[in-house]
Design an enzyme around this catalytic site. Structure first.
Site, PDB file in Angstrom:
ATOM      1  N   SER C  61       0.837  -1.208   0.000  1.00  0.00           N
ATOM      2  CA  SER C  61       0.000   0.000   0.000  1.00  0.00           C
ATOM      3  C   SER C  61       0.869   1.254   0.000  1.00  0.00           C
ATOM      4  CB  SER C  61      -0.905   0.035   1.245  1.00  0.00           C
ATOM      5  OG  SER C  61      -1.899  -0.955   1.154  1.00  0.00           O
ATOM      6  N   ARG C 104      -6.419  -0.797   9.918  1.00  0.00           N
ATOM      7  CA  ARG C 104      -5.873  -1.054  11.257  1.00  0.00           C
ATOM      8  C   ARG C 104      -4.360  -1.273  11.243  1.00  0.00           C
ATOM      9  NH1 ARG C 104      -9.923  -3.276  14.092  1.00  0.00           N
ATOM     10  NH2 ARG C 104     -11.719  -3.434  12.717  1.00  0.00           N
ATOM     11  N   GLU C 175      -4.813  -3.323  -3.113  1.00  0.00           N
ATOM     12  CA  GLU C 175      -3.684  -2.534  -3.610  1.00  0.00           C
ATOM     13  C   GLU C 175      -3.853  -2.175  -5.088  1.00  0.00           C
ATOM     14  OE1 GLU C 175      -1.250  -5.149  -0.408  1.00  0.00           O
ATOM     15  OE2 GLU C 175      -0.962  -5.555  -2.539  1.00  0.00           O
TER      16      GLU C 175
END
Lengths: 209, 209, 209, 209
Positions: C61, C104, C175
């Site tokens: 990412s 998260r 992604e």
């Protein structure tokens, strides 16, 4: 300062001592004139608010360049590092700082030529004034070191400098000496630009990885 | 060695001299015992061929770690750097080397804790033995420096060390001292692992950016 | 568009097809409102010439974020990437863009919180609106994907979306979808900021590694 | 699949749709033979346990390469990325994967030549088979795209491919298509090497920045 008693010192600390002493002796071998030209150039670029400074070096010299670029950022420069994701185009009003012990690291010479083609000002840190990098630079600062690429030249350089070299492989001496030299440049820039440590801290990344 | 005549030296070279002298004095302040424990640990991991070494540091300490990781690679280690693209999982037989002047850089303490959770061996380079990083490490080497995060402690550390500090902002002294210290470690590892400079050169990247 | 005849296709190209189709279907699942809020925010920050944009993401990412940050630079933004050497302090007038499929990823949530503490505006790209990252963001764009950290939630998400997933491990779908989504954002910003491809080319690095 | 109603879609999502469709159509334009040669080469190198894989690309193509190198690491390869700190020397038993849309990115062609000189195997991903990069590669996979360096050739390529291009500046189409293609390669390698997602997760960095 006397060398520490070598009886108790492991080879690692003896070598640390030798490298530090090499850096200390280098202070007298580096030209104050060349140094002041570099500081003047950087101080002048600080006024030029839109101008960018691009630092370029390969391998460990590139890491030394990054450490300097971080401080330039802290001092308020628009500093960038070749090889990072974010590298803007370089123009006439920009400054390129190239670091190469041998002055012949192909990639850095090519990048330095591109910077000159773009009419940027080029500062070179190298052990060899008369190297491909040194010859095209607007400002050269010669930094002692033994470089990995040119052993014969190194040999003569060592003779001339009269330096007994510590056990430091490849470009280590040039890299460590350049790192400390550039931190000296940071100190003088702080004074010239009237920046306190607190000013630097304010620009220091507050979200750091 | 006598200080160079300060009359002709620009502030940059004076500061370069002061930093080099700080590093030189640090040699006597660094514990040979701590140093040898670090070298022994690294030498032991060299035998352990499958083992990985992960070097971790934030900001300029991270760059110092990268310069060391490059040499570990040249020496034949499976060395990696936290924050690069290629970072494998760390396991029981791996070694983590964490660099933080204050010993409290949040990200590095967190990463070091994760390494300990994975049962890896942890070596810490820090100015503070009794810091969050120092307390969880298997091997601590205390490196003199003035760190940016803990000025009061720095003040006392400076008193104790009796060091008049050069004009070096933020973590500069710790970073430069650690860089030269680690290059000393490289020299001792070369001897211990019976590696010549030519051996290092062979592993050195032949395609370098 | 019909799927290509599967008889002749190796699994790699079949999976390529499946991922592309996943991205295509995602277009209808991404909220135009959320998207426009992100574009509006970026367009507003363009006016704010001194403002910086900091892109943050971990692992792959993070690479998607870098590709977007490069285009932001080409568009004329002062764009930076968390984890690079050059990361300035983030302030009230700055923009942080955080990318995390699960919402998260600890490091990114921590960095996003730091950005909020500095009073920067926070845009989040995540599959989970109601995640630690989503909850603190000023603008959230939900991007479909299957994330590596939360398999149960993924399971339900997949049921709800009615998506048969291609053979794409870990965060791949999030992604790749985010990468193409962000290139769509670039196209709209070009129009809004009246930038031609030639304008982008001019800012594109002329010394590239 | 029908295009989504364009009435409600902002330009960003329309472009996202167009790019995804470009990738989808590319599946039929990529040679299964070329693709299988790449997979075979990678599968063969997996057996060769000491062998290294070095991924090379400039700018956004370099980021696509990094995303692929991460997955190669997760699959159990000794994967490295040109431009990172840790790049070992490349030898006869190693594999280089070069990514360049135009096949003429100077730095990547130079690096690819160096890899060939070292007798490594070279896989090239490029839009132009008959480019400097394509001509020296052992395996070429042609990936559709419009590259920033060769607009005339692009024009004809576009005519031949019959593709109406989305609003995607510079190398975007090549980069996004290559990214999804390489994730297809990952899926096939998982099957060939009998790796489950859980296997990948185990090698995934457990200390990630």
């Amino acid at each position: 300062m006397e060398p520490p008693s070598s009886i108790n010192l492991p080879l690692s600390l003896k070598t640390m001592y030798d490298i530090a002493e090499f850096i200390l002796r280098s202070v007298e071998l580096i030209s104050p004139d060349q140094t002041e030209k570099m500081v003047d150039t950087l101080a002048r670029f600080y006024e030029n608010k839109g101008g960018k400074v691009l630092v370029m070096g390969a391998g460990r010299s590139g890491l030394v360049g990054r450490a300097f670029a971080m401080r330039l950022l802290h001092l308020g420069y628009n500093a960038y590092v070749l090889g990072e994701t974010i590298v803007p185009a370089i123009r006439e009003n920009d400054l390129a700082i190239a670091i190469s012990g041998s002055g012949r690291t192909k990639l850095i010479v090519t990048a330095a030529e591109a910077a000159k083609d773009a009419k940027a000002t080029l500062v070179a840190l190298t052990s060899y004034y008369d190297s491909p990098l040194g010859r095209i630079a607007d400002v050269v600062v010669e930094i002692p070191g033994r470089t990995k690429y040119s052993q014969n030249e190194d040999y003569f350089a060592r003779q001339i400098l009269g330096i007994t070299e510590p056990l430091a492989p490849l470009g280590t001496l040039f890299e460590d000496t350049t790192q400390v030299f550039l931190d000296g440049i940071v100190a003088e820039l702080m004074m010239r630009l009237k920046k306190t440590e607190e000013d630097l801290r304010r620009v220091h990344a507050n979200i750091e990885l």
